[in-house]
Motif scaffolding. Sequence first.
Motif, PDB file in Angstrom:
ATOM      1  N   PRO A 147       0.780  -1.080  -0.390  1.00 21.83           N
ATOM      2  CA  PRO A 147       0.328   0.199   0.086  1.00 21.83           C
ATOM      3  C   PRO A 147       0.750   1.420   0.039  1.00 21.83           C
ATOM      4  O   PRO A 147       1.508   1.124   0.322  1.00 21.83           O
ATOM      5  CB  PRO A 147      -0.901  -0.049   1.568  1.00 21.83           C
ATOM      6  CG  PRO A 147      -0.157  -0.674   1.559  1.00 21.83           C
ATOM      7  CD  PRO A 147       0.806  -2.024   1.059  1.00 21.83           C
ATOM      8  N   CYS A 148       0.868   2.714  -0.909  1.00 16.05           N
ATOM      9  CA  CYS A 148       1.225   3.289  -0.907  1.00 16.05           C
ATOM     10  C   CYS A 148       0.071   3.985  -0.573  1.00 16.05           C
ATOM     11  O   CYS A 148      -0.382   4.545  -1.376  1.00 16.05           O
ATOM     12  CB  CYS A 148       1.486   3.495  -1.917  1.00 16.05           C
ATOM     13  SG  CYS A 148       2.670   5.684  -2.531  1.00 16.05           S
ATOM     14  N   PHE A 149       0.906   5.455   0.418  1.00 20.85           N
ATOM     15  CA  PHE A 149      -0.041   6.335   1.094  1.00 20.85           C
ATOM     16  C   PHE A 149       0.487   7.975   0.452  1.00 20.85           C
ATOM     17  O   PHE A 149       0.113   8.906   1.039  1.00 20.85           O
ATOM     18  CB  PHE A 149       0.067   6.360   2.478  1.00 20.85           C
ATOM     19  CG  PHE A 149      -0.303   4.516   3.369  1.00 20.85           C
ATOM     20  CD1 PHE A 149      -1.385   4.645   3.457  1.00 20.85           C
ATOM     21  CD2 PHE A 149       0.170   4.534   3.258  1.00 20.85           C
ATOM     22  CE1 PHE A 149      -2.002   3.270   4.615  1.00 20.85           C
ATOM     23  CE2 PHE A 149       0.079   2.893   3.985  1.00 20.85           C
ATOM     24  CZ  PHE A 149      -0.772   2.747   4.329  1.00 20.85           C
ATOM     25  N   MET A 150       0.786   8.484  -0.466  1.00 21.36           N
ATOM     26  CA  MET A 150       1.651   9.568  -0.736  1.00 21.36           C
ATOM     27  C   MET A 150       0.792   9.839  -1.201  1.00 21.36           C
ATOM     28  O   MET A 150      -0.519   9.333  -2.148  1.00 21.36           O
ATOM     29  CB  MET A 150       2.676   9.105  -1.742  1.00 21.36           C
ATOM     30  CG  MET A 150       3.997   8.223  -1.680  1.00 21.36           C
ATOM     31  SD  MET A 150       5.259   8.387  -2.561  1.00 21.36           S
ATOM     32  CE  MET A 150       5.756  10.300  -2.854  1.00 21.36           C
ATOM     33  N   THR A 151       0.556  11.210  -1.264  1.00 22.90           N
ATOM     34  CA  THR A 151      -1.102  12.161  -0.894  1.00 22.90           C
ATOM     35  C   THR A 151      -0.564  13.035  -2.976  1.00 22.90           C
ATOM     36  O   THR A 151       0.211  12.639  -3.177  1.00 22.90           O
ATOM     37  CB  THR A 151      -1.068  13.424  -0.880  1.00 22.90           C
ATOM     38  OG1 THR A 151      -0.152  14.154  -0.837  1.00 22.90           O
ATOM     39  CG2 THR A 151      -1.783  12.916   0.715  1.00 22.90           C
ATOM     40  N   ALA A 152      -1.629  13.056  -3.687  1.00 27.58           N
ATOM     41  CA  ALA A 152      -1.401  14.130  -4.684  1.00 27.58           C
ATOM     42  C   ALA A 152      -0.577  15.001  -4.802  1.00 27.58           C
ATOM     43  O   ALA A 152       0.023  14.748  -5.461  1.00 27.58           O
ATOM     44  CB  ALA A 152      -2.993  13.676  -5.492  1.00 27.58           C
ATOM     45  N   GLU A 153      -0.420  16.223  -3.374  1.00 28.46           N
ATOM     46  CA  GLU A 153       0.017  16.989  -3.391  1.00 28.46           C
ATOM     47  C   GLU A 153       1.656  16.023  -3.678  1.00 28.46           C
ATOM     48  O   GLU A 153       2.745  16.844  -4.149  1.00 28.46           O
ATOM     49  CB  GLU A 153       0.305  17.423  -2.453  1.00 28.46           C
ATOM     50  CG  GLU A 153      -1.313  18.230  -2.703  1.00 28.46           C
ATOM     51  CD  GLU A 153      -2.791  17.092  -2.359  1.00 28.46           C
ATOM     52  OE1 GLU A 153      -2.632  16.831  -2.409  1.00 28.46           O
ATOM     53  OE2 GLU A 153      -3.745  17.947  -2.637  1.00 28.46           O
ATOM     54  N   GLU A 154       2.104  15.528  -2.765  1.00 32.13           N
ATOM     55  CA  GLU A 154       3.357  14.890  -2.585  1.00 32.13           C
ATOM     56  C   GLU A 154       3.858  14.337  -3.408  1.00 32.13           C
ATOM     57  O   GLU A 154       4.789  14.364  -4.431  1.00 32.13           O
ATOM     58  CB  GLU A 154       3.592  13.243  -1.705  1.00 32.13           C
ATOM     59  CG  GLU A 154       3.320  14.138  -0.500  1.00 32.13           C
ATOM     60  CD  GLU A 154       3.103  12.654   0.892  1.00 32.13           C
ATOM     61  OE1 GLU A 154       4.325  12.840   1.501  1.00 32.13           O
ATOM     62  OE2 GLU A 154       2.305  11.699   0.697  1.00 32.13           O
ATOM     63  N   LEU A 155       3.183  13.802  -4.786  1.00 31.14           N
ATOM     64  CA  LEU A 155       3.856  13.101  -6.091  1.00 31.14           C
ATOM     65  C   LEU A 155       3.390  14.183  -6.938  1.00 31.14           C
ATOM     66  O   LEU A 155       4.867  13.829  -7.945  1.00 31.14           O
ATOM     67  CB  LEU A 155       2.501  12.370  -6.441  1.00 31.14           C
ATOM     68  CG  LEU A 155       2.137  10.275  -6.000  1.00 31.14           C
ATOM     69  CD1 LEU A 155       1.469   9.769  -6.020  1.00 31.14           C
ATOM     70  CD2 LEU A 155       3.395   9.527  -6.291  1.00 31.14           C
ATOM     71  N   ASN A 156       3.280  15.121  -6.606  1.00 32.66           N
ATOM     72  CA  ASN A 156       3.272  16.395  -7.765  1.00 32.66           C
ATOM     73  C   ASN A 156       4.189  16.929  -7.347  1.00 32.66           C
ATOM     74  O   ASN A 156       5.312  17.357  -8.356  1.00 32.66           O
ATOM     75  CB  ASN A 156       2.322  17.400  -8.024  1.00 32.66           C
ATOM     76  CG  ASN A 156       2.364  18.537  -8.706  1.00 32.66           C
ATOM     77  OD1 ASN A 156       2.727  17.601  -9.326  1.00 32.66           O
ATOM     78  ND2 ASN A 156       2.207  20.021  -8.539  1.00 32.66           N
ATOM     79  N   GLU A 157       5.020  17.077  -5.862  1.00 27.10           N
ATOM     80  CA  GLU A 157       6.254  17.474  -5.931  1.00 27.10           C
ATOM     81  C   GLU A 157       7.140  16.557  -6.173  1.00 27.10           C
ATOM     82  O   GLU A 157       8.663  17.194  -6.800  1.00 27.10           O
ATOM     83  CB  GLU A 157       5.829  18.092  -4.515  1.00 27.10           C
ATOM     84  CG  GLU A 157       5.222  18.577  -3.601  1.00 27.10           C
ATOM     85  CD  GLU A 157       4.942  19.001  -1.770  1.00 27.10           C
ATOM     86  OE1 GLU A 157       5.610  18.450  -0.785  1.00 27.10           O
ATOM     87  OE2 GLU A 157       4.375  19.854  -1.409  1.00 27.10           O
ATOM     88  N   LEU A 158       6.994  15.589  -5.982  1.00 27.59           N
ATOM     89  CA  LEU A 158       8.270  15.004  -6.283  1.00 27.59           C
ATOM     90  C   LEU A 158       8.436  14.162  -8.418  1.00 27.59           C
ATOM     91  O   LEU A 158       9.393  14.975  -8.048  1.00 27.59           O
ATOM     92  CB  LEU A 158       7.818  13.281  -6.305  1.00 27.59           C
ATOM     93  CG  LEU A 158       9.005  11.934  -6.156  1.00 27.59           C
ATOM     94  CD1 LEU A 158      10.370  12.638  -5.579  1.00 27.59           C
ATOM     95  CD2 LEU A 158       7.782  10.444  -6.467  1.00 27.59           C
ATOM     96  N   ARG A 159       7.541  15.025  -8.234  1.00 29.42           N
ATOM     97  CA  ARG A 159       7.901  14.811  -9.918  1.00 29.42           C
ATOM     98  C   ARG A 159       8.729  15.670  -9.599  1.00 29.42           C
ATOM     99  O   ARG A 159       9.518  16.308 -11.574  1.00 29.42           O
ATOM    100  CB  ARG A 159       6.156  14.555 -11.112  1.00 29.42           C
ATOM    101  CG  ARG A 159       6.119  15.243 -12.028  1.00 29.42           C
ATOM    102  CD  ARG A 159       5.031  15.080 -12.292  1.00 29.42           C
ATOM    103  NE  ARG A 159       4.562  14.738 -14.418  1.00 29.42           N
ATOM    104  CZ  ARG A 159       5.355  13.962 -15.373  1.00 29.42           C
ATOM    105  NH1 ARG A 159       6.250  12.791 -14.525  1.00 29.42           N
ATOM    106  NH2 ARG A 159       5.492  14.616 -16.521  1.00 29.42           N
TER     107      ARG A 159
END
Length: 552
Positions: free
Chosen positions: A141-153
């Motif tokens: 299970p991955c708990f990364m939020t949309a905001e976290e994924l966007n920042e990572l990208r």
Amino acid sequence: MSFEKLAELIFPNIDKTPEYYLEKFKKRELKEGAKVTRYAPSPTGFQHIGGVFSSLVSERLAHQSEGVFYLRIEDTDQKREVSGAIDDTLKTMHTFGMDFDEGITGETTEKGEYGPYKQSERADIYRAFVKDLIKKGLAYPCFMTAEELNELREKQIAEKLTPGCYGEFAKYRDLNPAEAIKKIEAGDEYIIRLKSPGDENKRTVTKDLVKGEVSFPENIQDVVIIKGDGLPTYHFAHVIDDSLMGTTHVTRGEEWLASLPIHLQLFRVLGLKAPKYAHMPSVMKVDGGSKRKLSKRKDPESAVSYYREQGYPSVSVIEYLLNIINSAFEDWRAANPKTDYHEYKVELNKMSKSGALFDLVKLHDVSKDVISKMSAVEVYDLYSAWAKEYDEDMFKLISADEEFSKNLFNIDREIAKPRKDFGKWSEVKEKIFFFFDELFYEETVENVELPKNMDLAEAKRIIEAYAKAYDFNTDNIKWFDDLKEVAVELGYATDRKKFKANPEEFKGMVSDVAGAVRTALTHRTNTPDLYTIMQILGEKKVRERFNKFLSL
């Protein structure tokens, strides 16, 4: 043990295992070499010509090998689903002669032993496989939020790194199962990712049935396999489905080629046998001197509805698509003019590796050939069916006297080289309007086509003389002899050599006299056989039209 607890927490109601489903959906018993293919559209819109192109390849591969062709609906993206799309798919495929052996038969019906054939109804099957992966520590299970994924990208792009969730960037990849359990029990939202075993220093090498050998870096991305809504991604679902449904060959657009390493990796991780893949070229068109992909937004011909509205027979579209699937089809058709196209064997290794060029002019030429080989009854039936929907006035005219209409469609048809007047039903009216007084007498003098180098006064002089000599009750030989007599009286040549030697001695050729008669009766200079037209019109109508022409 913790992985098992995590899997049980996520999927408490899933008690079936992958082994259960692999046993339930046994290997199909088919003859050696038989192919199992599928058409698997998403119900997110109405059918386009690219879908017909793709499904035709799949259907031919299956049926020419005595295999199975089935319909699966990939409806896991339910937010984009369009009402009526499934029925449109079924209607379109049936129209183009591609009926399914198995799969969806309606919005709520299906046939076959390997269903459900709607992905949205297979959720528990996918969950059984995912639960097993989690138990084995191969998914998490991955708990990364949309905001976290966007920042990572954004961070990865800034540092010129490959964007995505992998390796050190896969924040929850190695989270202790006990910690994951706490987060889930606390109500944290999550998705399920595959724990990719890929090595960026290794390559995936495989043989594509169209492209040949292809090579890619191994997939290292921890791809999403179950979304937040509990449904699988395309990547995961199609791997499970193609395995359980016994698909042997997957034909799909070349835009999916880049995803092949992900899919092959999923098959390996799941311990399932991968089908053979054929990534077909995109359907292209020439625009402004350059090629581009056929666009749903820009090109009306991309929609299947375009061919219905224009009146292209479905068999014409199929024959044209076979031309761009395998260029050898054109030579085969020339050598086998009357053979059913089903006898032609489609070969993937003979497909173009670049774009399949879609050319409406070529389609029209193919369609003219196809229609020219049809019987008058076939033409009448297909045209009247089209006219009933798209030209009600013409439908009423041709159906008022069915025998009359079939006779006019039979002109110059049952001969060695039949005429090729029609390429689509929408142009039939212009070619046959003169048979119907209701249309013929609507025309004004501006619409009348005269033979080359002949004015209206001369045409009237010819008709006045010919009307006196015209005899309805003759065969076509005596009819033409009478026409030649009138031509000679009026100063026209009947011998081409004499005319060419001394053109100044003649008004023209006998063909010009026939042309004037053709103009008086049809208002056109290019029509089917003139004698047959006159016989179908009947003596009364012929004389009436001569008189009308003289009064123009």
